[in-house]
Design a protein around this motif. Structure first.
Motif, short mmCIF file in Angstrom:
data_model
loop_
_atom_site.label_atom_id
_atom_site.label_comp_id
_atom_site.label_asym_id
_atom_site.label_seq_id
_atom_site.Cartn_x
_atom_site.Cartn_y
_atom_site.Cartn_z
N GLY A 262 1.77 -5.25 -6.79
CA GLY A 262 2.72 -4.53 -5.58
C GLY A 262 3.87 -5.05 -5.51
O GLY A 262 4.26 -6.30 -5.86
N GLY A 263 4.70 -4.42 -4.67
CA GLY A 263 5.99 -4.84 -4.42
C GLY A 263 6.30 -6.29 -4.00
O GLY A 263 7.11 -6.89 -4.41
N THR B 113 -2.44 -7.61 -4.79
CA THR B 113 -1.46 -7.47 -3.66
C THR B 113 -1.38 -8.62 -2.78
O THR B 113 -1.80 -9.80 -3.32
N ASP B 114 -0.98 -8.33 -1.67
CA ASP B 114 -0.71 -9.73 -0.73
C ASP B 114 -1.80 -10.01 0.15
O ASP B 114 -1.58 -10.79 0.86
N VAL B 115 -2.74 -9.70 -0.04
CA VAL B 115 -4.23 -9.79 0.75
C VAL B 115 -5.36 -10.01 -0.31
O VAL B 115 -5.12 -9.63 -1.61
N PHE C 77 -10.22 -5.29 3.92
CA PHE C 77 -10.67 -6.16 4.94
C PHE C 77 -11.20 -4.86 5.83
O PHE C 77 -11.03 -3.67 5.84
N SER D 265 -10.14 -4.26 8.78
CA SER D 265 -9.13 -3.45 9.45
C SER D 265 -7.81 -4.39 8.98
O SER D 265 -7.97 -5.37 8.18
N GLY E 125 -3.30 1.22 4.66
CA GLY E 125 -2.03 1.30 3.44
C GLY E 125 -2.44 0.30 2.18
O GLY E 125 -1.69 0.29 1.40
P1 ADP Z 1 1.49 -3.57 -2.20
O1 ADP Z 1 3.06 -3.80 -2.09
O2 ADP Z 1 0.93 -4.59 -3.26
O3 ADP Z 1 1.12 -2.15 -2.79
P2 ADP Z 1 0.73 -2.97 0.51
O4 ADP Z 1 1.85 -3.28 1.70
O5 ADP Z 1 0.83 -1.41 0.12
O6 ADP Z 1 0.98 -3.96 -0.76
O7 ADP Z 1 -0.70 -2.81 0.69
C1 ADP Z 1 -1.07 -4.27 1.39
C2 ADP Z 1 -1.10 -4.39 2.88
O8 ADP Z 1 -2.12 -3.37 3.38
C3 ADP Z 1 -1.49 -5.76 3.44
O9 ADP Z 1 -0.50 -6.69 3.53
C4 ADP Z 1 -2.04 -5.11 4.80
O10 ADP Z 1 -1.27 -5.52 5.92
C5 ADP Z 1 -2.32 -3.52 4.73
N1 ADP Z 1 -3.67 -3.19 5.09
C6 ADP Z 1 -4.00 -2.26 5.88
N2 ADP Z 1 -5.08 -1.73 6.09
C7 ADP Z 1 -5.70 -2.83 5.23
C8 ADP Z 1 -7.07 -3.19 5.21
N3 ADP Z 1 -8.16 -2.54 5.71
N4 ADP Z 1 -7.41 -4.25 4.44
C9 ADP Z 1 -6.59 -4.91 3.75
N5 ADP Z 1 -5.14 -4.59 3.76
C10 ADP Z 1 -4.80 -3.57 4.82
#
Ligand code: ADP
Ligand code: ASP
Ligand code: MG
Length: 410
Positions: free
Chosen positions: A9-10, A173-175, A179, A181, A209
């Motif tokens: 991801g970005g 991704t950055d998580v 999760f 939530s 997201g």
């Molecule tokens: P990428 O740029 O890698 O596509 P995104 O910003 O689209 O990343 O998605 C990662 C983000 O999604 C996380 O930083 C987090 O804040 C958000 N997010 C929303 N709901 C959840 C969830 N249930 N579990 C994990 N992350 C979540």
């Protein structure tokens, strides 16, 4: 030889340093003997910046030109990552969406993938190359460049994984996974080791997201083994699969939320069979997505009709309906902005009738006024004031014990 599709991801590509780290990660897969197709997003906040540039020129850009512009973001990433891989001794070749064979319907800014033509990718794979494909973009049969909607690179990755028969699709991704939530808002949120396609689809559609909803839809339809994991940490992520193997005993599996919602109410809709369909046909014809719908009978032969839409569609919805006021037949329109939707999701709800009642009680105890409700077999959603959104998500997360570790240690 197994094939892996891996997507970055970005935020995982926001600097050249991060691009080099992604390259190292990819090379490790290659060294394990895998064929590798990489899908990338635009670097960091590039897509937002491109949108901002547009705003300096026009308020109503042609959708075709928007797609042309936004598609450039991913093109920067594919070339830089391919260069980084080559620099590290791993031959790689970059592909735009059309070179990767991503064919879409002819709808700008939110196109669906209708076909994936894999010949060219297969040819380059057979030469031992790593493929670096641009996410988020495709081409129509008429040679128009389209984009797949914000977050759409996930969908490119899963579509390629399905078409190429990949053994796994990794979303980095950055998580560290999916999760209970969004961990940015709910500190107690906990990583799930697995989640079912259906639950993930609901969560994604309801605002989580972390995955693009259409990516989950694709994964479910084509049984693509999907894993969300960290782009930097080497720890197990979350597996999205047919039947989540862990934590079956949890009634609620996650809390999702989404802001920027408006409730629009049409007063005095003529109580004819045609009234309802006229309203929603007009909105659909203008690509305005309607979410929760509530109809209430008033005196005489009229009804009031409320529905929720995204803030960004509010003006268009009002204009469309006002323009057709005579034809549809209603007295007036009012709207309330500044709303949010908070949802609880879990397949265990089907057999637990008290879940919605418990949710309403928890919200009432916190003085959160519920303005609209919608339920399905595996979710309950409420529309509330936006300023209460985070608090509502946190109390629901706690009330349904989502912070408690169940099953395998995390
Ligand atoms: P990428 O740029 O890698 O596509 P995104 O910003 O689209 O990343 O998605 C990662 C983000 O999604 C996380 O930083 C987090 O804040 C958000 N997010 C929303 N709901 C959840 C969830 N249930 N579990 C994990 N992350 C979540
Ligand atoms: N770059 C696009 C966006 O920011 C697509 C993606 O990141 O998945 O929405
Ligand atoms: Mg994303």
């Amino acid at each position: 030889m197994g094939l892996i599709v891996i997507k970055f991801g970005g935020s995982s590509l926001s600097t050249t340093e991060k691009i080099k780290n992604a390259a190292k990660r990819i090379i490790l897969l290659k060294k394990e003997g895998k064929e590798v197709v990489v899908v990338v997003s635009a670097m960091g906040k590039t897509t937002d910046q491109l949108l901002e540039l547009t705003g300096q020129i026009t308020d109503s850009p042609a959708k075709r030109e928007m797609d042309m512009l936004l598609a450039t973001g991913e093109q920067v990433s594919i070339s830089l990552l391919s260069m980084a891989l080559s620099e590290m001794g791993a031959p790689a070749v970059s592909f735009t969406g059309w070179q990767a064979g991503i064919v879409t319907e002819k709808i700008h800014s939110n196109a669906r993938i209708v076909d994936v033509k894999t010949e060219y990718i297969k040819e380059k794979l057979s030469e031992g190359k790593i493929i670096v494909a641009a996410g988020f973009q495709g081409v129509t049969e008429e040679r128009e460049i389209t984009t797949l909607g914000r977050g759409g690179s996930d969908t490119t990755a899963v579509a390629l994984a399905a078409a190429l028969g990949a053994e796994r699709c990794l979303i980095c991704t950055d998580v560290t996974g999916v999760f209970t939530s969004d961990p940015r808002y709910v500190q107690q949120a906990r990583k799930l080791s697995s989640i079912s396609y259906d639950e993930m689809l609901e969560l994604a559609n309801l605002g989580a997201g972390v995955l693009h909803p259409r990516a989950v839809e694709f994964a479910k339809n084509y049984r693509v083994p999907l894993e969300v994991r960290s782009s930097t940490e080497n720890e197990e992520g979350t597996v999205i699969e047919e039947e989540a193997s862990m934590e079956k005993n949890l009634v609620v599996r996650g809390v999702a939320f989404e802001k920027d919602m408006t409730r629009l109410t049409i007063f005095g809709l003529k109580n004819e069979m045609t009234g309802l369909s006229a309203v929603f046909s007009e909105l659909a014809n203008n690509q305005i997505d309607v979410d929760i719908i509530i109809q209430s009978q008033t005196d005489g032969n009229k009804t009031n009709l409320s529905f929720s839409i995204k803030n960004k569609d509010r003006q268009a919805a009002v204009n469309v309906l006002e323009n057709q006021k005579e034809k549809i037949g209603f007295d007036s329109i009012e709207y309330e902005a500044g709303l949010a939707k908070v949802s609880i999701v879990g397949s265990g709800m089907i057999s637990n009738p008290g879940v919605a009642a418990q949710m309403f009680q928890v919200l009432a105890d916190e003085d959160v006024q519920v303005k609209m409700v919608s339920t399905s077999e595996i979710k309950v959603s409420v529309v509330i004031n936006e300023e209460k959104m985070t608090e509502a998500a946190q109390v629901l997360h706690e009330a349904f014990n989502l912070g408690a570790v169940v099953g395998k240690a995390q």
